[in-house]
Design a protein around this motif. Structure first.
Motif, PDB file in Angstrom:
ATOM      1  N   ALA A 141       0.807  -1.223   0.000  1.00  0.00           N
ATOM      2  CA  ALA A 141       0.000   0.000   0.000  1.00  0.00           C
ATOM      3  C   ALA A 141       0.839   1.272   0.000  1.00  0.00           C
ATOM      4  N   LEU A 142       2.006   1.243   0.629  1.00  0.00           N
ATOM      5  CA  LEU A 142       2.785   2.462   0.802  1.00  0.00           C
ATOM      6  C   LEU A 142       3.926   2.608  -0.206  1.00  0.00           C
ATOM      7  N   ALA A 143       4.157   1.590  -1.008  1.00  0.00           N
ATOM      8  CA  ALA A 143       5.168   1.712  -2.068  1.00  0.00           C
ATOM      9  C   ALA A 143       4.692   2.723  -3.109  1.00  0.00           C
ATOM     10  N   PRO A 144       5.602   3.426  -3.779  1.00  0.00           N
ATOM     11  CA  PRO A 144       7.068   3.304  -3.712  1.00  0.00           C
ATOM     12  C   PRO A 144       7.715   4.245  -2.713  1.00  0.00           C
ATOM     13  N   LYS A 145       6.935   5.027  -1.968  1.00  0.00           N
ATOM     14  CA  LYS A 145       7.533   6.052  -1.117  1.00  0.00           C
ATOM     15  C   LYS A 145       8.031   5.526   0.225  1.00  0.00           C
ATOM     16  N   ILE A 146       7.495   4.378   0.651  1.00  0.00           N
ATOM     17  CA  ILE A 146       7.892   3.812   1.942  1.00  0.00           C
ATOM     18  C   ILE A 146       8.108   2.311   1.790  1.00  0.00           C
ATOM     19  N   ARG A 147       9.232   1.820   2.310  1.00  0.00           N
ATOM     20  CA  ARG A 147       9.478   0.381   2.379  1.00  0.00           C
ATOM     21  C   ARG A 147       9.059  -0.125   3.760  1.00  0.00           C
ATOM     22  N   VAL A 148       8.475  -1.320   3.811  1.00  0.00           N
ATOM     23  CA  VAL A 148       8.029  -1.885   5.088  1.00  0.00           C
ATOM     24  C   VAL A 148       8.510  -3.329   5.178  1.00  0.00           C
ATOM     25  N   ASN A 149       9.298  -3.620   6.195  1.00  0.00           N
ATOM     26  CA  ASN A 149       9.823  -4.965   6.416  1.00  0.00           C
ATOM     27  C   ASN A 149       9.666  -5.334   7.887  1.00  0.00           C
ATOM     28  N   ALA A 150       9.902  -6.597   8.192  1.00  0.00           N
ATOM     29  CA  ALA A 150       9.833  -7.058   9.579  1.00  0.00           C
ATOM     30  C   ALA A 150      11.032  -7.936   9.885  1.00  0.00           C
ATOM     31  N   VAL A 151      11.498  -7.837  11.105  1.00  0.00           N
ATOM     32  CA  VAL A 151      12.527  -8.737  11.603  1.00  0.00           C
ATOM     33  C   VAL A 151      11.874  -9.666  12.615  1.00  0.00           C
ATOM     34  N   CYS A 152      12.213 -10.953  12.542  1.00  0.00           N
ATOM     35  CA  CYS A 152      11.577 -11.969  13.395  1.00  0.00           C
ATOM     36  C   CYS A 152      12.630 -12.637  14.267  1.00  0.00           C
ATOM     37  N   PRO A 153      12.889 -12.088  15.438  1.00  0.00           N
ATOM     38  CA  PRO A 153      13.870 -12.712  16.330  1.00  0.00           C
ATOM     39  C   PRO A 153      13.315 -13.969  16.983  1.00  0.00           C
ATOM     40  N   GLY A 154      14.244 -14.818  17.419  1.00  0.00           N
ATOM     41  CA  GLY A 154      13.905 -15.904  18.317  1.00  0.00           C
ATOM     42  C   GLY A 154      14.207 -15.447  19.735  1.00  0.00           C
ATOM     43  N   PHE A 155      14.872 -16.289  20.490  1.00  0.00           N
ATOM     44  CA  PHE A 155      15.299 -15.924  21.839  1.00  0.00           C
ATOM     45  C   PHE A 155      16.273 -14.755  21.768  1.00  0.00           C
ATOM     46  N   ILE A 156      16.054 -13.740  22.613  1.00  0.00           N
ATOM     47  CA  ILE A 156      17.011 -12.639  22.765  1.00  0.00           C
ATOM     48  C   ILE A 156      17.414 -12.586  24.228  1.00  0.00           C
ATOM     49  N   ASP A 157      18.686 -12.575  24.480  1.00  0.00           N
ATOM     50  CA  ASP A 157      19.206 -12.629  25.841  1.00  0.00           C
ATOM     51  C   ASP A 157      19.103 -11.251  26.487  1.00  0.00           C
ATOM     52  N   THR A 158      17.919 -10.957  27.010  1.00  0.00           N
ATOM     53  CA  THR A 158      17.679  -9.690  27.704  1.00  0.00           C
ATOM     54  C   THR A 158      17.013  -9.982  29.044  1.00  0.00           C
ATOM     55  N   PRO A 159      16.989  -9.015  29.953  1.00  0.00           N
ATOM     56  CA  PRO A 159      16.312  -9.205  31.248  1.00  0.00           C
ATOM     57  C   PRO A 159      14.832  -9.543  31.105  1.00  0.00           C
ATOM     58  N   TRP A 160      14.218  -9.180  29.957  1.00  0.00           N
ATOM     59  CA  TRP A 160      12.798  -9.457  29.724  1.00  0.00           C
ATOM     60  C   TRP A 160      12.486 -10.940  29.857  1.00  0.00           C
ATOM     61  N   PHE A 161      13.432 -11.801  29.403  1.00  0.00           N
ATOM     62  CA  PHE A 161      13.189 -13.240  29.451  1.00  0.00           C
ATOM     63  C   PHE A 161      13.333 -13.798  30.858  1.00  0.00           C
ATOM     64  N   GLY A 162      14.049 -13.083  31.725  1.00  0.00           N
ATOM     65  CA  GLY A 162      14.296 -13.613  33.051  1.00  0.00           C
ATOM     66  C   GLY A 162      13.539 -12.932  34.163  1.00  0.00           C
ATOM     67  N   LYS A 163      12.520 -12.165  33.815  1.00  0.00           N
ATOM     68  CA  LYS A 163      11.779 -11.433  34.834  1.00  0.00           C
ATOM     69  C   LYS A 163      11.217 -12.384  35.888  1.00  0.00           C
ATOM     70  N   GLY A 164      11.558 -12.124  37.146  1.00  0.00           N
ATOM     71  CA  GLY A 164      11.011 -12.900  38.247  1.00  0.00           C
ATOM     72  C   GLY A 164      11.647 -14.253  38.446  1.00  0.00           C
ATOM     73  N   LEU A 165      12.695 -14.560  37.684  1.00  0.00           N
ATOM     74  CA  LEU A 165      13.342 -15.868  37.800  1.00  0.00           C
ATOM     75  C   LEU A 165      14.704 -15.730  38.474  1.00  0.00           C
ATOM     76  N   PRO A 166      15.124 -16.752  39.241  1.00  0.00           N
ATOM     77  CA  PRO A 166      16.463 -16.722  39.836  1.00  0.00           C
ATOM     78  C   PRO A 166      17.537 -16.849  38.750  1.00  0.00           C
ATOM     79  N   GLY A 167      18.740 -16.412  39.090  1.00  0.00           N
ATOM     80  CA  GLY A 167      19.826 -16.406  38.119  1.00  0.00           C
ATOM     81  C   GLY A 167      20.094 -17.766  37.499  1.00  0.00           C
ATOM     82  N   ALA A 168      20.027 -18.829  38.293  1.00  0.00           N
ATOM     83  CA  ALA A 168      20.305 -20.170  37.774  1.00  0.00           C
ATOM     84  C   ALA A 168      19.283 -20.562  36.709  1.00  0.00           C
ATOM     85  N   ALA A 169      18.025 -20.169  36.925  1.00  0.00           N
ATOM     86  CA  ALA A 169      16.985 -20.486  35.946  1.00  0.00           C
ATOM     87  C   ALA A 169      17.224 -19.728  34.645  1.00  0.00           C
TER      88      ALA A 169
END
Length: 266
Positions: free
Chosen positions: A179-207
């Motif tokens: 719909a927005l071409a040719p003036k705007i390009r639209v793409n998506a990136v699809c990550p898997g696991f990302i090692d950030t604090p978001w994944f470990g919220k509320g969990l002990p360090g060992a977990a």
């Protein structure tokens, strides 16, 4: 200021206070961005640290608090770029989830779906709409990169509503790329696991360590991706190097979508 593909770019990053959003903001500054608009929903202190990192690399930084689920906030975020006369790259990175087992259908409600869609899908749409005129105002086609997820491709992830919302975001990427071409390009990136604090919220360090190790072991590349790993791919999709790429969903997950498991686990 660094020399790179983003020389003199004006960039907007939603959800940029920590994690992937921060890594994207910093990488665009490293590559020569003139200005980075840093959106955050709640934590101003973290957002200010992102701004400091961006400024240390020679770019201007503007902080804007806002919830992308609110259209008026999206328009206020876009307005922060108006003094520059254009937006060269918009990174729709803000996102949310609810953690719930996929088989437990009573663990999520209809409201959970609406809440996740409001941020993960509607929020991205509203940001593109709010930024459209500025994305079209530059000397080159404006670029949008939506942060989706491998969950939206394979139906895995933190919950069914989350996976469904990211699948919808991938589909919307296709719709708006047309719909927005040719003036705007639209793409998506699809990550898997990302090692950030978001994944470990509320969990002990060992977990958290176990989650990280399992994530790496379950990929062909034997890697647990960092925010910087994913940011490099997202930044590529909005750069002149990908000027002929639109409507693409780039899987950046160390190969986990291949269904890989170590031989001992088969």
């Amino acid at each position: 200021m660094a020399q790179g593909d983003y020389q003199d770019f004006v960039v907007v990053v939603t959800g940029a206070s920590t994690g992937l959003g921060r890594a994207i903001a910093v990488e665009t500054a490293r590559q020569g961005a003139r200005a980075v608009v840093i959106n955050y929903a709640h934590n101003r202190e973290d957002a200010e640290e992102t701004a400091r990192l961006v400024r240390d690399l020679g770019a201007e930084a503007a902080l804007v608090q806002g919830d992308v689920a609110r259209d008026e906030d999206c328009r206020r975020i876009a307005a922060a770029a108006e003094p520059y006369g254009r937006i060269d790259a918009l990174f729709n990175n803000a996102g949310t989830t609810k953690f719930a087992g996929h088989a437990d259908l009573e663990a999520v409600t209809g409201q959970d779906f609406l809440d996740l869609y409001a941020v993960n899908v509607v929020g991205a749409y509203q940001m593109i709409r709010a930024c459209r005129a500025l994305l079209e105002a530059g000397p080159r086609p404006g670029a949008v990169v939506n942060t989706a997820s491998i969950a939206g491709v394979t139906g895995i992830g933190s919950s069914v509503p989350y996976a469904a919302s990211k699948g919808a975001l991938n589909t919307m990427t296709l719709s708006l790329a047309r719909a927005l071409a040719p003036k705007i390009r639209v793409n998506a990136v699809c990550p898997g696991f990302i090692d950030t604090p978001w994944f470990g919220k509320g969990l002990p360090g060992a977990a958290v360590d176990k989650i990280r190790a399992n994530a790496a072991a379950g990929t062909p590349l034997q890697a647990a991706s960092t925010p910087e790993d994913i940011a490099a791919s997202a930044v590529f999709l909005a750069s002149p190097a990908s000027r002929h790429v639109t409507g693409e969903t780039l899987l950046v997950d160390a190969g986990s979508h291949l269904g890989f498991a170590p031989l001992v686990a088969r």
